[in-house]
Design an enzyme around this catalytic site. Structure first.
Site, short mmCIF file in Angstrom:
data_model
loop_
_atom_site.label_atom_id
_atom_site.label_comp_id
_atom_site.label_asym_id
_atom_site.label_seq_id
_atom_site.Cartn_x
_atom_site.Cartn_y
_atom_site.Cartn_z
N LYS A 45 6.77 3.88 7.47
CA LYS A 45 7.33 2.53 7.61
C LYS A 45 7.60 1.93 6.24
CE LYS A 45 2.57 0.95 7.88
NZ LYS A 45 1.41 0.79 8.74
N TYR A 257 7.46 -15.94 -22.22
CA TYR A 257 7.34 -17.29 -21.66
C TYR A 257 5.94 -17.85 -21.87
CZ TYR A 257 11.78 -16.87 -19.13
OH TYR A 257 13.10 -16.74 -18.79
N MET A 305 11.44 -11.84 -15.02
CA MET A 305 12.14 -11.33 -13.84
C MET A 305 12.70 -9.93 -14.07
SD MET A 305 15.37 -12.95 -11.79
CE MET A 305 14.56 -14.53 -11.50
C1 LIG Z 1 0.44 1.66 8.43
C2 LIG Z 1 -0.27 2.31 9.54
C3 LIG Z 1 -0.90 3.55 9.37
C4 LIG Z 1 -1.07 4.18 8.01
O1 LIG Z 1 -2.06 3.46 7.30
P1 LIG Z 1 -2.53 3.83 5.82
O2 LIG Z 1 -3.66 2.91 5.57
O3 LIG Z 1 -1.38 3.56 4.93
O4 LIG Z 1 -2.91 5.26 5.81
C5 LIG Z 1 -1.44 4.16 10.49
N1 LIG Z 1 -1.38 3.56 11.70
C6 LIG Z 1 -0.82 2.36 11.89
C7 LIG Z 1 -0.81 1.76 13.23
C8 LIG Z 1 -0.26 1.68 10.82
O5 LIG Z 1 0.29 0.48 11.01
#
Ligand SMILES: *Cc1c(COP(=O)(O)O)cnc(C)c1O
Length: 358
Positions: A45, A257, A305
């Site tokens: 993801k 800055y 930035m």
């Molecule tokens: C993001 C996620 C994972 C992976 O988690 P990590 O801590 O990055 O290994 C697994 N299961 C679900 C449901 C997640 O949302």
């Protein structure tokens, strides 16, 4: 942009993200080796935690990884055509608006149903296709409560992965065992093909947590979620930036800055082409570090930035046009910045030319 134009533009990008295929593969294989029986999938993801989901999927799929987890249907669509055929689970489930996409991608992707509403929608309109189901055993975030789970219309569903998600797998809390016990009692009453519990940290909690399928994300990309993984997980992503200017300043002159840093002696400052807009956040101001030639150079002054300033070591040979590597080993970069290892990865911006080596 067409691929062609994107490629030509990349050649002019003054910042790059160097990505190691070898490290990604060896991290995945190490997590996979923690269990004799469980398969090892991959959470990809947020565009593969910022590294580029398509390439991550390609590399892992070639190594035999078959189960990929994304948050949304748009993310599923981004990787759905990658061979060999994968199984993609969409963690956020299904909304009426997603149904057309879910049908179009039905050969490879299915929803992780999280609420009785989603369950009913899928039972109604899913055409009998299989689904996954998330049981919320105590994170109280997303998924069916054990109570909801007892009302699952099982005859109307074909459940592939029955899963839960641990809230505190990166710590030694009683909550882990409580969630495991809760999941076991719920899973006993629901027909399913595979059970899945562990994220990266969960995979390190021992075989009780491995179930049929592990779902690591962070550790694949170089994160160390628990001390047991130290020395086994390699760095995958290294931000690199081009030096725009080198200037000599005298003792007492400020940098950046609000003049947060003042030179204690005459020193050369390198200004590099990277900033908080790229995810190199202000938490690295007066705290981060870069590798220049064989030496190190601390980040001095505020991160801007689009610019970061480094104090170069005496005797350096750095000039405009040279490239430097930012220190981005996740556990130490997290300690230095106060950001989580997850934030360090997923914040990496779109200006990087992401390129894979090995
Ligand atoms: C993001 C996620 C994972 C992976 O988690 P990590 O801590 O990055 O290994 C697994 N299961 C679900 C449901 C997640 O949302």
């Amino acid at each position: 942009m067409t691929d062609d134009r994107a490629e030509r533009a990349a050649a002019f990008r003054p910042m790059r993200l160097r990505l190691s295929r070898t490290a990604l593969l060896s991290n995945w294989r190490w997590i996979a080796s923690l269990s004799d029986s469980a398969a090892c999938g991959a959470a990809v993801k947020a565009d593969g935690y910022g590294l580029g989901a398509r390439k991550v999927v390609e590399v892992l799929a070639n190594a035999g990884c078959r189960d990929f987890f994304v948050a949304t249907w748009a993310e599923a669509a981004d990787i759905a055509d990658i061979a060999p055929p994968a199984s993609i689970s969409v963690l956020h489930g299904i909304r009426p608006a997603d149904m057309a996409m879910a049908t179009a991608l039905s050969a490879v992707a299915r929803p992780v149903l999280n609420t009785l509403e989603q369950v009913n929608l899928w039972a109604d309109q899913g055409g009998g296709r299989s689904c996954d189901v998330m049981i919320d055993t105590g994170i109280n975030r997303l998924g069916l409560s054990p109570d909801d789970a007892s009302r699952l219309p099982q005859a109307a569903l074909s459940v592939d992965i029955l899963m839960t998600h641990l809230a505190s797998a990166d710590a030694d809390l009683a909550q882990n065992d409580q969630q495991l016990a809760c999941f076991r009692s719920v899973a006993g009453g629901i027909a399913h093909r595979r059970a899945s519990i562990a994220n990266s940290a969960g995979a390190l909690l021992g075989s009780a947590y491995h179930a049929d399928l592990m779902r690591p994300g962070l550790a694949l990309y170089g994160g160390v979620p628990r001390t047991e993984a130290r020395g086994h997980i390699g760095q995958v992503a290294t931000p690199q930036a081009e030096v725009l200017q080198v200037r000599r300043i005298s003792a007492g002159q400020p940098v950046g800055y609000n003049a947060t840093w003042v030179a204690p002696h005459d020193v050369d400052i390198a200004t590099i082409n990277l900033g908080y807009a790229d995810g190199y956040l202000r938490a690295f101001s007066d705290a981060g570090m870069a590798y220049v030639g064989g030496a190190t150079a601390p980040v001095v002054g505020r991160v801007s930035m689009d610019l970061v300033t480094l104090a170069l070591p005496a005797g350096h040979a750095i000039r405009a046009g040279d490239w430097v590597d930012l220190a981005y080993e996740l556990p130490s970069a997290a300690a230095v910045s106060g950001l989580s290892q997850y934030e360090l990865l997923t914040g990496l911006g779109q200006r990087f030319d992401r390129y894979w080596v090995d």
